[in-house]
Scaffold this motif. Sequence first.
Motif, PDB file in Angstrom:
ATOM      1  N   GLY A 395       0.787  -1.228   0.000  1.00 15.64           N
ATOM      2  CA  GLY A 395       0.000   0.000   0.000  1.00 15.64           C
ATOM      3  C   GLY A 395       0.814   1.271   0.000  1.00 15.64           C
ATOM      4  O   GLY A 395       0.308   2.329   0.390  1.00 15.64           O
ATOM      5  N   PHE A 396       2.060   1.217  -0.438  1.00 17.75           N
ATOM      6  CA  PHE A 396       2.854   2.436  -0.551  1.00 17.75           C
ATOM      7  C   PHE A 396       2.367   3.236  -1.758  1.00 17.75           C
ATOM      8  O   PHE A 396       1.996   2.665  -2.789  1.00 17.75           O
ATOM      9  N   ALA A 397       2.382   4.552  -1.619  1.00 19.53           N
ATOM     10  CA  ALA A 397       2.003   5.417  -2.737  1.00 19.53           C
ATOM     11  C   ALA A 397       3.049   5.335  -3.841  1.00 19.53           C
ATOM     12  O   ALA A 397       4.256   5.262  -3.568  1.00 19.53           O
ATOM     13  N   HIS A 398       2.584   5.331  -5.085  1.00 21.11           N
ATOM     14  CA  HIS A 398       3.500   5.278  -6.225  1.00 21.11           C
ATOM     15  C   HIS A 398       4.518   6.406  -6.126  1.00 21.11           C
ATOM     16  O   HIS A 398       4.169   7.562  -5.864  1.00 21.11           O
ATOM     17  N   SER A 399       5.805   6.077  -6.328  1.00 18.93           N
ATOM     18  CA  SER A 399       6.860   7.079  -6.194  1.00 18.93           C
ATOM     19  C   SER A 399       7.819   7.011  -7.372  1.00 18.93           C
ATOM     20  O   SER A 399       8.543   6.025  -7.535  1.00 18.93           O
ATOM     21  N   GLU A 400       7.814   8.051  -8.200  1.00 18.72           N
ATOM     22  CA  GLU A 400       8.797   8.157  -9.275  1.00 18.72           C
ATOM     23  C   GLU A 400      10.178   8.456  -8.722  1.00 18.72           C
ATOM     24  O   GLU A 400      11.192   8.069  -9.312  1.00 18.72           O
ATOM     25  N   ASP A 401      10.236   9.167  -7.577  1.00 18.22           N
ATOM     26  CA  ASP A 401      11.528   9.475  -6.955  1.00 18.22           C
ATOM     27  C   ASP A 401      12.266   8.199  -6.581  1.00 18.22           C
ATOM     28  O   ASP A 401      13.471   8.071  -6.825  1.00 18.22           O
ATOM     29  N   VAL A 402      11.552   7.235  -5.990  1.00 14.46           N
ATOM     30  CA  VAL A 402      12.180   5.965  -5.619  1.00 14.46           C
ATOM     31  C   VAL A 402      12.686   5.250  -6.868  1.00 14.46           C
ATOM     32  O   VAL A 402      13.812   4.726  -6.893  1.00 14.46           O
ATOM     33  N   ARG A 403      11.891   5.247  -7.911  1.00 13.65           N
ATOM     34  CA  ARG A 403      12.304   4.570  -9.141  1.00 13.65           C
ATOM     35  C   ARG A 403      13.529   5.233  -9.763  1.00 13.65           C
ATOM     36  O   ARG A 403      14.466   4.552 -10.203  1.00 13.65           O
ATOM     37  N   ARG A 404      13.525   6.558  -9.833  1.00 18.40           N
ATOM     38  CA  ARG A 404      14.673   7.261 -10.426  1.00 18.40           C
ATOM     39  C   ARG A 404      15.939   6.993  -9.630  1.00 18.40           C
ATOM     40  O   ARG A 404      17.006   6.736 -10.208  1.00 18.40           O
ATOM     41  N   TYR A 405      15.812   7.036  -8.306  1.00 16.69           N
ATOM     42  CA  TYR A 405      17.001   6.811  -7.468  1.00 16.69           C
ATOM     43  C   TYR A 405      17.488   5.373  -7.613  1.00 16.69           C
ATOM     44  O   TYR A 405      18.698   5.117  -7.683  1.00 16.69           O
ATOM     45  N   ALA A 406      16.553   4.425  -7.661  1.00 14.03           N
ATOM     46  CA  ALA A 406      16.934   3.022  -7.826  1.00 14.03           C
ATOM     47  C   ALA A 406      17.642   2.800  -9.155  1.00 14.03           C
ATOM     48  O   ALA A 406      18.685   2.126  -9.232  1.00 14.03           O
ATOM     49  N   GLU A 407      17.099   3.370 -10.226  1.00 12.43           N
ATOM     50  CA  GLU A 407      17.710   3.192 -11.545  1.00 12.43           C
ATOM     51  C   GLU A 407      19.077   3.859 -11.628  1.00 12.43           C
ATOM     52  O   GLU A 407      19.963   3.395 -12.360  1.00 12.43           O
ATOM     53  N   ALA A 408      19.274   4.923 -10.854  1.00 12.98           N
ATOM     54  CA  ALA A 408      20.554   5.638 -10.882  1.00 12.98           C
ATOM     55  C   ALA A 408      21.625   4.959 -10.034  1.00 12.98           C
ATOM     56  O   ALA A 408      22.823   5.151 -10.289  1.00 12.98           O
ATOM     57  N   THR A 409      21.223   4.188  -9.049  1.00 10.48           N
ATOM     58  CA  THR A 409      22.197   3.627  -8.113  1.00 10.48           C
ATOM     59  C   THR A 409      22.410   2.124  -8.242  1.00 10.48           C
ATOM     60  O   THR A 409      23.487   1.618  -7.919  1.00 10.48           O
ATOM     61  N   LEU A 410      21.380   1.388  -8.673  1.00 12.51           N
ATOM     62  CA  LEU A 410      21.503  -0.066  -8.754  1.00 12.51           C
ATOM     63  C   LEU A 410      22.181  -0.462 -10.062  1.00 12.51           C
ATOM     64  O   LEU A 410      21.827   0.041 -11.126  1.00 12.51           O
ATOM     65  N   ARG A 411      23.141  -1.338  -9.985  1.00 11.97           N
ATOM     66  CA  ARG A 411      23.886  -1.763 -11.163  1.00 11.97           C
ATOM     67  C   ARG A 411      23.975  -3.287 -11.214  1.00 11.97           C
ATOM     68  O   ARG A 411      24.359  -3.931 -10.238  1.00 11.97           O
ATOM     69  N   CYS A 412      23.627  -3.866 -12.351  1.00 15.62           N
ATOM     70  CA  CYS A 412      23.809  -5.311 -12.541  1.00 15.62           C
ATOM     71  C   CYS A 412      25.294  -5.598 -12.721  1.00 15.62           C
ATOM     72  O   CYS A 412      26.003  -4.860 -13.412  1.00 15.62           O
ATOM     73  N   ARG A 413      25.749  -6.663 -12.085  1.00 13.27           N
ATOM     74  CA  ARG A 413      27.152  -7.049 -12.198  1.00 13.27           C
ATOM     75  C   ARG A 413      27.243  -8.452 -12.770  1.00 13.27           C
ATOM     76  O   ARG A 413      26.423  -9.306 -12.479  1.00 13.27           O
ATOM     77  N   SER A 414      28.276  -8.665 -13.545  1.00 13.66           N
ATOM     78  CA  SER A 414      28.494 -10.013 -14.084  1.00 13.66           C
ATOM     79  C   SER A 414      28.944 -10.936 -12.958  1.00 13.66           C
ATOM     80  O   SER A 414      29.704 -10.533 -12.062  1.00 13.66           O
ATOM     81  N   THR A 415      28.455 -12.157 -12.985  1.00  9.09           N
ATOM     82  CA  THR A 415      28.769 -13.119 -11.937  1.00  9.09           C
ATOM     83  C   THR A 415      30.082 -13.828 -12.262  1.00  9.09           C
ATOM     84  O   THR A 415      30.266 -14.347 -13.369  1.00  9.09           O
ATOM     85  N   ALA A 416      30.987 -13.847 -11.291  1.00  8.78           N
ATOM     86  CA  ALA A 416      32.275 -14.516 -11.480  1.00  8.78           C
ATOM     87  C   ALA A 416      32.082 -16.024 -11.521  1.00  8.78           C
ATOM     88  O   ALA A 416      31.166 -16.575 -10.897  1.00  8.78           O
ATOM     89  N   SER A 417      32.939 -16.688 -12.261  1.00  4.15           N
ATOM     90  CA  SER A 417      32.878 -18.148 -12.351  1.00  4.15           C
ATOM     91  C   SER A 417      33.230 -18.780 -11.005  1.00  4.15           C
ATOM     92  O   SER A 417      33.958 -18.195 -10.193  1.00  4.15           O
TER      93      SER A 417
END
Length: 448
Positions: A395-417
């Motif tokens: 029930g959290f209110a929709h937040s574009e701020d949370v999405r923008r911050y998440a997209e700016a800070t979260l990074r996918c990393r390649s998994t080491a063997s």
Amino acid sequence: HGCECDECEHKRKLVESFALAAAAFSFGDGDTAPCNPVSESLLQDLARHERRAALAQATAADCAIGDRQAINRSSTKRPWLHYDADALLPSPLDAFLLGGGCPAIPWSPPLLTKDAQASQSTCCVEVCYVLGCGRSGTTVLAELLSRYDGTIFLNEPRQLWIPLLPAFDVWSVAAPARQGRLEFAAADAFAEVGTGNAADAAAQTVAQCAANAYLDLASELAGGQSGCRAVIVEKFPEHAFRLPFLASVCREGLGAQGRCNFLHLIRDGIDVARSIATFENPAAWYGVKSEWKWRRLMDHIASQDHQSPCGNSATAYLPRLPEPFLQLLQAPIAAAGYRGRFARGLAEWALSVEAARKWATELVVHENVCWLELRYEDMLANPGSTFGAIEDTFGFAHSEDVRRYAEATLRCRSTASVTAEEQEVLVLLAGSRIEELLQECGRRLRET
């Protein structure tokens, strides 16, 4: 007597052995042997630990009073918050680990009954417990949730729980004396706190005291507007073992409107185990005295009791692990090497996943409990979808701020063997529940 952690005990023995050796080879003319630089370094380390421990020495009754205003001091670590989410770790954390002191916070005002809490609180207070094995990304998830309006982030608030239930402590030098454990039952929420005298009208239950802390924090940090909704976002990896207890705390302490939300984050088990294995301070991770936290984790591997938690009986979440893997887990951390630390990380990850899921299955039938399980890798790859699911479920209110911050800070990393050393551990898990959980994460450990 100085610091009582295992590291200091080991260093004191080394200093004593150097002193004995120096005495044996002292000069016959009465001169003493030259100062051993290694001994000097060890003594400096011991003095430094002693000074840190002195900041939080546990008293016999643990009756010291904590700083209620500490959480009101903003931190540069999270500049978007006007309070310090780490204030109840407690701070400084190393002083707690080495001294054991965890003074109770004088929450205000004291609200003794659920009716009084409901009538005096200006906010409807809910709790969202962020669960997941340590090193799974729960901190960054909780930080992102703290950007939603009306949320209050508490990062591992030991100073809220240990004064109420000293057995919450599985980390500090005082953990053995407090008989710290990981698992708590719903009935533990009704334990009396305070004088310990059942006839004392001022005695409160754990649920009432915890709810009072939540209401106090919500009233002050959420603005106190009449009719507001405040959500306490409490991140605590060990809470994966405590879902029945936490649901009971919310139901009995906060009343009918005190919804209890569980957000369970799962990360790839091999990545988690690697992160645990390379953690810079293994003693702080597993307990600075007698590896107390690790011993309590092992309780849930060795036990064959599949029933609900009762007394000191530990629920077995990983029964029948292969014997060679168990032997690797039982090696002391100092002698285990990377293989042993990696094996411990896998076991802790699997225990946390199994515990959270087991209790969630039994709790979701209750009206005041909500549950959502997410993958860490999905959050990195598609934060918009992840936070949409969180908003819909809780029930959290929709937040574009949370999405923008998440997209700016979260990074996918390649998994080491997988390394050869790690593979030596993984092959020991053939046919085990841990192998099944790793396969669920997309890991293929052996050829079919």
